[in-house]
Motif scaffolding. Structure first.
Motif, PDB file in Angstrom:
ATOM      1  N   MET A   1      -3.645  -7.884 -10.899  1.00 30.69           N
ATOM      2  CA  MET A   1      -2.903  -6.833 -10.174  1.00 30.69           C
ATOM      3  C   MET A   1      -3.363  -6.809  -8.719  1.00 30.69           C
ATOM      4  O   MET A   1      -4.546  -6.721  -8.439  1.00 30.69           O
ATOM      5  CB  MET A   1      -3.199  -5.494 -10.867  1.00 30.69           C
ATOM      6  N   THR A   2      -2.417  -6.917  -7.783  1.00 31.11           N
ATOM      7  CA  THR A   2      -2.755  -6.802  -6.368  1.00 31.11           C
ATOM      8  C   THR A   2      -2.382  -5.403  -5.887  1.00 31.11           C
ATOM      9  O   THR A   2      -1.260  -4.952  -6.111  1.00 31.11           O
ATOM     10  CB  THR A   2      -1.945  -7.830  -5.548  1.00 31.11           C
ATOM     11  N   PHE A   3      -3.334  -4.741  -5.274  1.00 29.98           N
ATOM     12  CA  PHE A   3      -3.065  -3.398  -4.769  1.00 29.98           C
ATOM     13  C   PHE A   3      -2.655  -3.464  -3.303  1.00 29.98           C
ATOM     14  O   PHE A   3      -3.141  -4.331  -2.569  1.00 29.98           O
ATOM     15  CB  PHE A   3      -4.308  -2.516  -4.924  1.00 29.98           C
ATOM     16  N   ALA A   4      -1.770  -2.555  -2.895  1.00 31.77           N
ATOM     17  CA  ALA A   4      -1.344  -2.517  -1.494  1.00 31.77           C
ATOM     18  C   ALA A   4      -2.558  -2.250  -0.603  1.00 31.77           C
ATOM     19  O   ALA A   4      -3.470  -1.525  -0.994  1.00 31.77           O
ATOM     20  CB  ALA A   4      -0.308  -1.418  -1.301  1.00 31.77           C
ATOM     21  N   THR A   5      -2.562  -2.865   0.575  1.00 29.70           N
ATOM     22  CA  THR A   5      -3.696  -2.647   1.480  1.00 29.70           C
ATOM     23  C   THR A   5      -3.361  -1.618   2.555  1.00 29.70           C
ATOM     24  O   THR A   5      -4.244  -1.079   3.203  1.00 29.70           O
ATOM     25  CB  THR A   5      -4.127  -3.966   2.154  1.00 29.70           C
ATOM     26  N   THR A   6      -2.067  -1.365   2.789  1.00 33.08           N
ATOM     27  CA  THR A   6      -1.706  -0.310   3.744  1.00 33.08           C
ATOM     28  C   THR A   6      -1.030   0.819   2.981  1.00 33.08           C
ATOM     29  O   THR A   6      -0.282   0.584   2.032  1.00 33.08           O
ATOM     30  CB  THR A   6      -0.737  -0.829   4.828  1.00 33.08           C
ATOM     31  N   HIS A   7      -1.333   2.018   3.417  1.00 33.83           N
ATOM     32  CA  HIS A   7      -0.777   3.195   2.732  1.00 33.83           C
ATOM     33  C   HIS A   7      -0.195   4.132   3.783  1.00 33.83           C
ATOM     34  O   HIS A   7      -0.815   4.376   4.805  1.00 33.83           O
ATOM     35  CB  HIS A   7      -1.865   3.891   1.922  1.00 33.83           C
ATOM     36  N   VAL A   8       0.995   4.640   3.495  1.00 34.67           N
ATOM     37  CA  VAL A   8       1.677   5.491   4.483  1.00 34.67           C
ATOM     38  C   VAL A   8       1.771   6.917   3.951  1.00 34.67           C
ATOM     39  O   VAL A   8       1.738   7.132   2.734  1.00 34.67           O
ATOM     40  CB  VAL A   8       3.093   4.949   4.798  1.00 34.67           C
ATOM     41  N   PRO A   9       1.916   7.899   4.856  1.00 31.34           N
ATOM     42  CA  PRO A   9       2.028   9.292   4.396  1.00 31.34           C
ATOM     43  C   PRO A   9       3.261   9.497   3.519  1.00 31.34           C
ATOM     44  O   PRO A   9       4.270   8.800   3.648  1.00 31.34           O
ATOM     45  CB  PRO A   9       2.146  10.084   5.704  1.00 31.34           C
ATOM     46  N   ASN A 155      -3.589   9.851 -10.193  1.00 35.50           N
ATOM     47  CA  ASN A 155      -3.921   8.620  -9.467  1.00 35.50           C
ATOM     48  C   ASN A 155      -2.698   7.718  -9.497  1.00 35.50           C
ATOM     49  O   ASN A 155      -2.314   7.233 -10.565  1.00 35.50           O
ATOM     50  CB  ASN A 155      -5.112   7.916 -10.132  1.00 35.50           C
ATOM     51  N   LEU A 156      -2.100   7.501  -8.330  1.00 38.76           N
ATOM     52  CA  LEU A 156      -0.870   6.695  -8.300  1.00 38.76           C
ATOM     53  C   LEU A 156      -1.140   5.277  -7.801  1.00 38.76           C
ATOM     54  O   LEU A 156      -0.897   4.312  -8.516  1.00 38.76           O
ATOM     55  CB  LEU A 156       0.199   7.392  -7.447  1.00 38.76           C
ATOM     56  N   SER A 173      -5.224   4.057 -12.349  1.00 43.15           N
ATOM     57  CA  SER A 173      -4.080   4.591 -11.600  1.00 43.15           C
ATOM     58  C   SER A 173      -2.792   4.098 -12.238  1.00 43.15           C
ATOM     59  O   SER A 173      -2.783   3.112 -12.994  1.00 43.15           O
ATOM     60  CB  SER A 173      -4.149   4.135 -10.141  1.00 43.15           C
ATOM     61  N   LEU A 174      -1.697   4.764 -11.891  1.00 46.24           N
ATOM     62  CA  LEU A 174      -0.403   4.360 -12.451  1.00 46.24           C
ATOM     63  C   LEU A 174      -0.020   2.973 -11.946  1.00 46.24           C
ATOM     64  O   LEU A 174       0.574   2.178 -12.678  1.00 46.24           O
ATOM     65  CB  LEU A 174       0.663   5.404 -12.082  1.00 46.24           C
ATOM     66  N   CYS A 175      -0.403   2.668 -10.711  1.00 42.35           N
ATOM     67  CA  CYS A 175      -0.134   1.338 -10.156  1.00 42.35           C
ATOM     68  C   CYS A 175      -0.794   0.263 -11.027  1.00 42.35           C
ATOM     69  O   CYS A 175      -0.167  -0.741 -11.390  1.00 42.35           O
ATOM     70  CB  CYS A 175      -0.674   1.287  -8.732  1.00 42.35           C
ATOM     71  N   ALA A 176      -2.056   0.506 -11.398  1.00 37.63           N
ATOM     72  CA  ALA A 176      -2.770  -0.476 -12.237  1.00 37.63           C
ATOM     73  C   ALA A 176      -2.120  -0.574 -13.612  1.00 37.63           C
ATOM     74  O   ALA A 176      -1.977  -1.664 -14.171  1.00 37.63           O
ATOM     75  CB  ALA A 176      -4.237  -0.076 -12.365  1.00 37.63           C
ATOM     76  N   ALA A 177      -1.695   0.571 -14.166  1.00 37.87           N
ATOM     77  CA  ALA A 177      -1.129   0.570 -15.514  1.00 37.87           C
ATOM     78  C   ALA A 177       0.274  -0.039 -15.539  1.00 37.87           C
ATOM     79  O   ALA A 177       0.661  -0.709 -16.498  1.00 37.87           O
ATOM     80  CB  ALA A 177      -1.100   1.999 -16.057  1.00 37.87           C
ATOM     81  N   ALA A 178       1.055   0.210 -14.469  1.00 40.64           N
ATOM     82  CA  ALA A 178       2.452  -0.233 -14.451  1.00 40.64           C
ATOM     83  C   ALA A 178       2.611  -1.610 -13.801  1.00 40.64           C
ATOM     84  O   ALA A 178       3.645  -2.260 -13.960  1.00 40.64           O
ATOM     85  CB  ALA A 178       3.312   0.785 -13.702  1.00 40.64           C
ATOM     86  N   ARG A 180       2.762  -2.218 -10.551  1.00 35.54           N
ATOM     87  CA  ARG A 180       3.530  -2.186  -9.299  1.00 35.54           C
ATOM     88  C   ARG A 180       3.176  -0.931  -8.504  1.00 35.54           C
ATOM     89  O   ARG A 180       2.703   0.057  -9.083  1.00 35.54           O
ATOM     90  CB  ARG A 180       5.033  -2.235  -9.566  1.00 35.54           C
ATOM     91  N   THR A 181       3.431  -0.994  -7.197  1.00 35.34           N
ATOM     92  CA  THR A 181       3.168   0.153  -6.327  1.00 35.34           C
ATOM     93  C   THR A 181       4.119   1.292  -6.692  1.00 35.34           C
ATOM     94  O   THR A 181       5.284   1.070  -6.989  1.00 35.34           O
ATOM     95  CB  THR A 181       3.370  -0.263  -4.854  1.00 35.34           C
ATOM     96  N   ILE A 182       3.595   2.505  -6.673  1.00 36.00           N
ATOM     97  CA  ILE A 182       4.393   3.675  -7.066  1.00 36.00           C
ATOM     98  C   ILE A 182       4.866   4.418  -5.816  1.00 36.00           C
ATOM     99  O   ILE A 182       4.077   4.659  -4.900  1.00 36.00           O
ATOM    100  CB  ILE A 182       3.536   4.625  -7.944  1.00 36.00           C
ATOM    101  N   ASP A 183       6.147   4.764  -5.800  1.00 30.90           N
ATOM    102  CA  ASP A 183       6.713   5.581  -4.713  1.00 30.90           C
ATOM    103  C   ASP A 183       6.258   7.024  -4.957  1.00 30.90           C
ATOM    104  O   ASP A 183       6.719   7.696  -5.886  1.00 30.90           O
ATOM    105  CB  ASP A 183       8.245   5.451  -4.750  1.00 30.90           C
ATOM    106  N   ARG A 184       5.338   7.508  -4.113  1.00 32.29           N
ATOM    107  CA  ARG A 184       4.707   8.811  -4.391  1.00 32.29           C
ATOM    108  C   ARG A 184       5.687   9.974  -4.262  1.00 32.29           C
ATOM    109  O   ARG A 184       5.594  10.957  -4.996  1.00 32.29           O
ATOM    110  CB  ARG A 184       3.520   9.017  -3.443  1.00 32.29           C
ATOM    111  N   CYS A 185       6.626   9.857  -3.332  1.00 34.10           N
ATOM    112  CA  CYS A 185       7.599  10.938  -3.135  1.00 34.10           C
ATOM    113  C   CYS A 185       8.516  11.038  -4.366  1.00 34.10           C
ATOM    114  O   CYS A 185       8.743  12.130  -4.909  1.00 34.10           O
ATOM    115  CB  CYS A 185       8.402  10.647  -1.870  1.00 34.10           C
TER     116      CYS A 185
END
Ligand code: BT5
Length: 282
Positions: A1-9, A155-156, A173-178, A180-185
Protein backbone atom coordinates in the motif's frame (compact mmCIF):
# COMPACT_ATOMS: atom_id res chain seq x y z
CA UNK A 1 0.00 0.00 0.00
CA UNK A 2 1.40 3.41 -0.98
CA UNK A 3 0.21 6.30 1.12
CA UNK A 4 -0.21 9.81 -0.29
CA UNK A 5 2.69 12.10 0.60
CA UNK A 6 0.81 15.40 0.20
CA UNK A 7 -2.35 16.18 2.11
CA UNK A 8 -4.73 19.06 1.47
CA UNK A 9 -7.29 20.72 3.77
CA UNK A 10 -10.80 19.34 3.83
CA UNK A 11 -13.17 21.16 1.44
CA UNK A 12 -15.34 22.43 4.24
CA UNK A 13 -17.51 24.68 2.04
CA UNK A 14 -18.50 21.64 -0.04
CA UNK A 15 -19.39 19.86 3.19
CA UNK A 16 -21.40 22.86 4.42
CA UNK A 17 -23.34 22.92 1.13
CA UNK A 18 -24.03 19.19 1.32
CA UNK A 19 -25.28 19.44 4.93
CA UNK A 20 -27.16 22.78 4.70
CA UNK A 21 -30.66 21.31 5.12
CA UNK A 22 -29.77 18.29 7.25
CA UNK A 23 -30.20 17.93 11.03
CA UNK A 24 -26.54 17.04 11.62
CA UNK A 25 -24.14 19.55 10.11
CA UNK A 26 -26.43 22.49 9.35
CA UNK A 27 -23.84 24.54 11.26
CA UNK A 28 -20.20 23.53 10.82
CA UNK A 29 -17.33 25.21 12.68
CA UNK A 30 -13.97 24.41 11.09
CA UNK A 31 -10.50 24.83 12.62
CA UNK A 32 -6.99 24.24 11.25
CA UNK A 33 -5.91 23.33 14.75
CA UNK A 34 -7.71 23.15 18.07
CA UNK A 35 -7.13 21.63 21.49
CA UNK A 36 -10.08 19.20 21.22
CA UNK A 37 -13.20 19.36 19.05
CA UNK A 38 -15.16 17.99 22.03
CA UNK A 39 -14.02 20.89 24.21
CA UNK A 40 -15.03 23.43 21.55
CA UNK A 41 -18.39 21.73 20.91
CA UNK A 42 -19.10 21.74 24.65
CA UNK A 43 -18.32 25.46 24.78
CA UNK A 44 -20.68 26.12 21.86
CA UNK A 45 -23.42 23.94 23.38
CA UNK A 46 -23.13 25.74 26.71
CA UNK A 47 -23.58 29.02 24.80
CA UNK A 48 -26.79 27.63 23.21
CA UNK A 49 -25.62 26.11 19.90
CA UNK A 50 -28.40 24.27 18.03
CA UNK A 51 -28.61 20.50 17.78
CA UNK A 52 -26.54 19.28 14.86
CA UNK A 53 -23.77 21.87 15.26
CA UNK A 54 -20.54 20.16 14.14
CA UNK A 55 -16.97 21.10 15.04
CA UNK A 56 -14.26 19.77 12.71
CA UNK A 57 -10.50 20.27 13.03
CA UNK A 58 -7.56 19.32 10.84
CA UNK A 59 -5.56 18.47 13.94
CA UNK A 60 -5.99 18.46 17.72
CA UNK A 61 -3.30 19.37 20.22
CA UNK A 62 -5.20 17.72 23.10
CA UNK A 63 -7.44 15.16 21.39
CA UNK A 64 -9.08 13.08 24.11
CA UNK A 65 -10.09 9.47 24.58
CA UNK A 66 -11.94 8.11 27.60
CA UNK A 67 -10.58 8.27 31.14
CA UNK A 68 -8.01 10.97 30.36
CA UNK A 69 -6.40 9.03 27.50
CA UNK A 70 -5.19 10.94 24.48
CA UNK A 71 -6.26 10.68 20.82
CA UNK A 72 -3.45 10.94 18.27
CA UNK A 73 -4.50 13.55 15.70
CA UNK A 74 -1.93 13.90 12.89
CA UNK A 75 -2.84 16.94 10.72
CA UNK A 76 -4.77 16.77 7.41
CA UNK A 77 -4.98 12.97 7.36
CA UNK A 78 -8.03 11.97 9.32
CA UNK A 79 -11.42 13.08 10.58
CA UNK A 80 -11.82 14.66 14.01
CA UNK A 81 -15.31 15.92 14.63
CA UNK A 82 -17.76 16.57 17.46
CA UNK A 83 -21.51 16.99 17.21
CA UNK A 84 -23.87 18.81 19.58
CA UNK A 85 -26.98 16.69 20.26
CA UNK A 86 -29.97 17.66 22.37
CA UNK A 87 -31.93 14.41 22.70
CA UNK A 88 -34.99 14.45 24.99
CA UNK A 89 -33.77 11.43 26.98
CA UNK A 90 -32.92 10.46 30.55
CA UNK A 91 -29.32 10.48 31.77
CA UNK A 92 -29.32 6.66 31.96
CA UNK A 93 -29.94 6.41 28.19
CA UNK A 94 -27.12 8.76 27.12
CA UNK A 95 -24.47 6.02 26.92
CA UNK A 96 -26.56 4.36 24.20
CA UNK A 97 -25.61 7.24 21.90
CA UNK A 98 -22.06 5.84 21.80
CA UNK A 99 -23.55 2.63 20.38
CA UNK A 100 -25.73 4.55 17.90
CA UNK A 101 -22.62 6.38 16.68
CA UNK A 102 -20.72 3.08 16.53
CA UNK A 103 -23.33 1.68 14.14
CA UNK A 104 -23.08 4.76 11.90
CA UNK A 105 -19.26 4.75 11.88
CA UNK A 106 -19.06 0.99 11.22
CA UNK A 107 -21.67 1.09 8.45
CA UNK A 108 -19.95 4.04 6.76
CA UNK A 109 -16.49 2.47 7.05
CA UNK A 110 -17.82 -0.85 5.76
CA UNK A 111 -18.74 0.65 2.39
CA UNK A 112 -14.94 0.79 1.78
CA UNK A 113 -13.66 -1.86 4.23
CA UNK A 114 -16.26 -4.66 4.62
CA UNK A 115 -14.28 -6.38 7.42
CA UNK A 116 -14.61 -3.41 9.80
CA UNK A 117 -16.49 -4.15 13.01
CA UNK A 118 -17.56 -2.52 16.26
CA UNK A 119 -15.62 -3.44 19.38
CA UNK A 120 -17.92 -2.59 22.27
CA UNK A 121 -18.36 -0.01 23.49
CA UNK A 122 -16.70 2.70 21.42
CA UNK A 123 -14.19 1.37 18.89
CA UNK A 124 -14.35 0.41 15.24
CA UNK A 125 -11.62 -2.04 14.35
CA UNK A 126 -10.26 -3.84 11.30
CA UNK A 127 -8.51 -7.14 12.02
CA UNK A 128 -8.06 -6.07 15.63
CA UNK A 129 -6.52 -2.69 14.86
CA UNK A 130 -8.35 0.44 15.91
CA UNK A 131 -9.60 2.57 13.06
CA UNK A 132 -12.04 4.83 14.93
CA UNK A 133 -13.00 5.84 18.46
CA UNK A 134 -16.02 7.57 19.94
CA UNK A 135 -16.10 9.82 22.99
CA UNK A 136 -19.54 10.75 24.36
CA UNK A 137 -19.76 13.52 26.96
CA UNK A 138 -22.92 14.85 28.57
CA UNK A 139 -24.39 17.76 30.53
CA UNK A 140 -27.58 17.15 32.48
CA UNK A 141 -30.22 18.93 34.54
CA UNK A 142 -31.23 16.49 37.27
CA UNK A 143 -32.23 13.30 35.45
CA UNK A 144 -32.66 14.84 31.96
CA UNK A 145 -29.94 15.30 29.38
CA UNK A 146 -29.25 18.96 28.52
CA UNK A 147 -26.85 18.14 25.71
CA UNK A 148 -24.53 15.41 24.54
CA UNK A 149 -21.26 15.97 22.72
CA UNK A 150 -20.57 13.09 20.39
CA UNK A 151 -16.87 13.09 19.47
CA UNK A 152 -15.73 10.86 16.63
CA UNK A 153 -12.18 10.25 15.42
CA UNK A 154 -11.71 8.18 12.25
CA UNK A 155 -8.29 7.40 10.81
CA UNK A 156 -8.78 7.95 7.09
CA UNK A 157 -5.47 8.57 5.30
CA UNK A 158 -2.88 8.19 8.07
CA UNK A 159 0.13 6.02 7.25
CA UNK A 160 1.73 3.95 10.03
CA UNK A 161 4.50 6.54 10.51
CA UNK A 162 1.89 9.26 11.15
CA UNK A 163 1.00 7.58 14.46
CA UNK A 164 3.14 7.72 17.60
CA UNK A 165 5.47 4.72 17.85
CA UNK A 166 3.42 2.97 20.53
CA UNK A 167 0.29 2.95 18.33
CA UNK A 168 1.83 1.67 15.11
CA UNK A 169 0.90 -1.96 15.70
CA UNK A 170 -2.49 -1.10 17.27
CA UNK A 171 -3.95 1.53 14.93
CA UNK A 172 -4.93 1.42 11.27
CA UNK A 173 -6.61 3.69 8.75
CA UNK A 174 -9.36 3.29 6.19
CA UNK A 175 -6.82 4.01 3.45
CA UNK A 176 -4.73 1.03 4.61
CA UNK A 177 -7.80 -1.21 4.91
CA UNK A 178 -9.38 -0.18 1.58
CA UNK A 179 -6.13 0.15 -0.39
CA UNK A 180 -6.90 3.64 -1.69
CA UNK A 181 -6.87 7.28 -0.58
CA UNK A 182 -10.13 8.35 1.06
CA UNK A 183 -11.94 11.57 0.12
CA UNK A 184 -12.36 13.05 3.61
CA UNK A 185 -15.14 15.47 2.67
CA UNK A 186 -17.27 12.76 1.01
CA UNK A 187 -16.63 10.43 3.97
CA UNK A 188 -17.68 13.10 6.47
CA UNK A 189 -20.89 13.75 4.51
CA UNK A 190 -21.73 10.02 4.33
CA UNK A 191 -20.98 9.55 8.03
CA UNK A 192 -23.17 12.49 9.08
CA UNK A 193 -26.01 11.27 6.81
CA UNK A 194 -25.82 7.77 8.22
CA UNK A 195 -25.64 9.05 11.79
CA UNK A 196 -28.59 11.40 11.15
CA UNK A 197 -30.62 8.39 10.04
CA UNK A 198 -29.58 6.13 12.93
CA UNK A 199 -30.03 8.94 15.48
CA UNK A 200 -33.55 9.55 14.10
CA UNK A 201 -34.37 5.87 14.60
CA UNK A 202 -33.00 6.04 18.16
CA UNK A 203 -35.17 9.09 18.95
CA UNK A 204 -38.35 7.59 17.48
CA UNK A 205 -38.01 3.92 18.54
CA UNK A 206 -35.23 3.71 21.13
CA UNK A 207 -32.03 1.65 21.13
CA UNK A 208 -34.04 -1.59 20.84
CA UNK A 209 -34.71 -0.73 17.17
CA UNK A 210 -30.97 -0.32 16.51
CA UNK A 211 -29.93 -3.45 18.33
CA UNK A 212 -30.04 -5.75 15.24
CA UNK A 213 -27.96 -3.23 13.26
CA UNK A 214 -25.46 -3.04 16.11
CA UNK A 215 -25.31 -6.85 16.40
CA UNK A 216 -24.68 -7.11 12.64
CA UNK A 217 -21.60 -4.89 13.04
CA UNK A 218 -20.27 -6.35 16.31
CA UNK A 219 -16.90 -8.08 16.41
CA UNK A 220 -17.49 -9.58 19.86
CA UNK A 221 -20.56 -11.81 19.73
CA UNK A 222 -19.51 -15.40 20.40
CA UNK A 223 -16.01 -14.43 21.53
CA UNK A 224 -14.24 -15.02 24.83
CA UNK A 225 -13.41 -11.71 26.47
CA UNK A 226 -12.22 -10.11 29.66
CA UNK A 227 -13.68 -6.75 30.67
CA UNK A 228 -12.10 -4.35 33.13
CA UNK A 229 -14.07 -1.39 34.36
CA UNK A 230 -15.41 0.42 37.41
CA UNK A 231 -12.93 -1.37 39.66
CA UNK A 232 -14.03 -4.86 38.66
CA UNK A 233 -13.07 -7.49 36.14
CA UNK A 234 -15.21 -10.19 34.55
CA UNK A 235 -14.71 -12.81 31.87
CA UNK A 236 -16.95 -14.89 29.66
CA UNK A 237 -18.37 -15.42 26.20
CA UNK A 238 -20.23 -12.47 24.69
CA UNK A 239 -23.78 -13.54 23.86
CA UNK A 240 -25.04 -10.17 22.62
CA UNK A 241 -26.25 -6.79 23.74
CA UNK A 242 -29.30 -5.88 25.79
CA UNK A 243 -32.06 -3.51 24.72
CA UNK A 244 -30.45 -0.92 26.99
CA UNK A 245 -27.00 -1.30 25.37
CA UNK A 246 -25.37 -3.38 28.12
CA UNK A 247 -23.03 -6.12 26.87
CA UNK A 248 -24.17 -9.58 27.95
CA UNK A 249 -21.49 -12.07 29.01
CA UNK A 250 -22.00 -15.74 29.86
CA UNK A 251 -19.54 -16.61 32.61
CA UNK A 252 -17.92 -20.06 32.92
CA UNK A 253 -20.47 -20.84 35.67
CA UNK A 254 -23.29 -20.36 33.12
CA UNK A 255 -24.45 -17.16 34.78
CA UNK A 256 -25.24 -14.19 32.49
CA UNK A 257 -23.84 -10.82 33.56
CA UNK A 258 -24.61 -7.40 32.10
CA UNK A 259 -21.73 -4.97 31.69
CA UNK A 260 -22.43 -1.28 31.16
CA UNK A 261 -18.90 0.14 30.85
CA UNK A 262 -15.31 -1.03 30.57
CA UNK A 263 -12.39 -1.97 28.35
CA UNK A 264 -12.63 -5.26 26.48
CA UNK A 265 -9.74 -7.64 25.81
CA UNK A 266 -10.50 -10.48 23.42
CA UNK A 267 -8.94 -13.58 24.98
CA UNK A 268 -8.98 -15.73 21.86
CA UNK A 269 -7.05 -13.19 19.81
CA UNK A 270 -8.19 -10.69 17.26
CA UNK A 271 -8.89 -12.68 14.09
CA UNK A 272 -11.96 -10.61 13.28
CA UNK A 273 -12.57 -11.37 9.66
CA UNK A 274 -16.29 -11.30 9.24
CA UNK A 275 -18.28 -10.20 6.28
CA UNK A 276 -21.18 -7.89 7.12
CA UNK A 277 -24.39 -9.73 7.91
CA UNK A 278 -26.54 -6.87 6.71
CA UNK A 279 -25.79 -4.50 3.89
CA UNK A 280 -25.01 -0.94 4.91
CA UNK A 281 -27.87 1.11 3.53
CA UNK A 282 -26.68 4.64 4.25
C1 BT5 B 1 -11.57 6.61 22.32
O1 BT5 B 1 -11.12 6.56 23.62
O2 BT5 B 1 -11.41 5.75 21.49
C2 BT5 B 1 -12.30 7.90 21.97
C3 BT5 B 1 -11.58 8.69 20.91
C4 BT5 B 1 -12.37 9.90 20.48
C5 BT5 B 1 -11.57 10.80 19.62
C6 BT5 B 1 -12.39 11.94 19.06
S1 BT5 B 1 -11.53 12.87 17.87
C7 BT5 B 1 -12.75 14.09 17.87
C8 BT5 B 1 -13.19 14.25 19.33
N1 BT5 B 1 -12.38 15.21 20.02
C9 BT5 B 1 -11.66 14.65 21.02
O3 BT5 B 1 -10.87 15.26 21.77
N2 BT5 B 1 -11.94 13.33 21.07
C10 BT5 B 1 -12.91 12.95 20.08
P1 BT5 B 1 -10.49 5.25 24.30
O4 BT5 B 1 -11.40 4.07 24.12
O5 BT5 B 1 -10.17 5.68 25.68
O6 BT5 B 1 -9.20 4.96 23.46
C11 BT5 B 1 -8.05 5.75 23.58
C12 BT5 B 1 -6.86 4.87 23.18
O7 BT5 B 1 -6.90 4.65 21.76
C13 BT5 B 1 -5.52 5.51 23.46
O8 BT5 B 1 -5.11 5.27 24.78
C14 BT5 B 1 -4.63 4.81 22.44
O9 BT5 B 1 -4.24 3.52 22.89
C15 BT5 B 1 -5.57 4.60 21.26
N3 BT5 B 1 -5.43 5.67 20.25
C16 BT5 B 1 -5.10 6.98 20.43
N4 BT5 B 1 -5.15 7.65 19.29
C17 BT5 B 1 -5.51 6.75 18.33
C18 BT5 B 1 -5.72 6.84 16.93
N5 BT5 B 1 -5.64 7.98 16.24
N6 BT5 B 1 -6.07 5.69 16.28
C19 BT5 B 1 -6.20 4.52 16.92
N7 BT5 B 1 -6.01 4.38 18.24
C20 BT5 B 1 -5.67 5.48 18.94
Amino acid sequence: MTFATTHVPLLVDDLRRARATARLGRRIEYFDSIDSTNTEARRLATAGAIEGTVVIAETQTKGRGRLGRSWASPPLRNLYLSIVLRPPIAVAEAAQLTLVAGVAVAETVRTSAPRAAIKWPNDVVVAGRKLAGILTEMEADDDRVRFVILGIGVNLNAAPEDFPEELRDKATSLCAAAGRTIDRCAFADRLLSCLDDRYGLFLSKGFAALRPLWEACSSLTGRAVEIAGAGQRCAGIVTGIGEDGALILREATGRDVRVVAGDVTVIDGYAVDRQPRSAADC
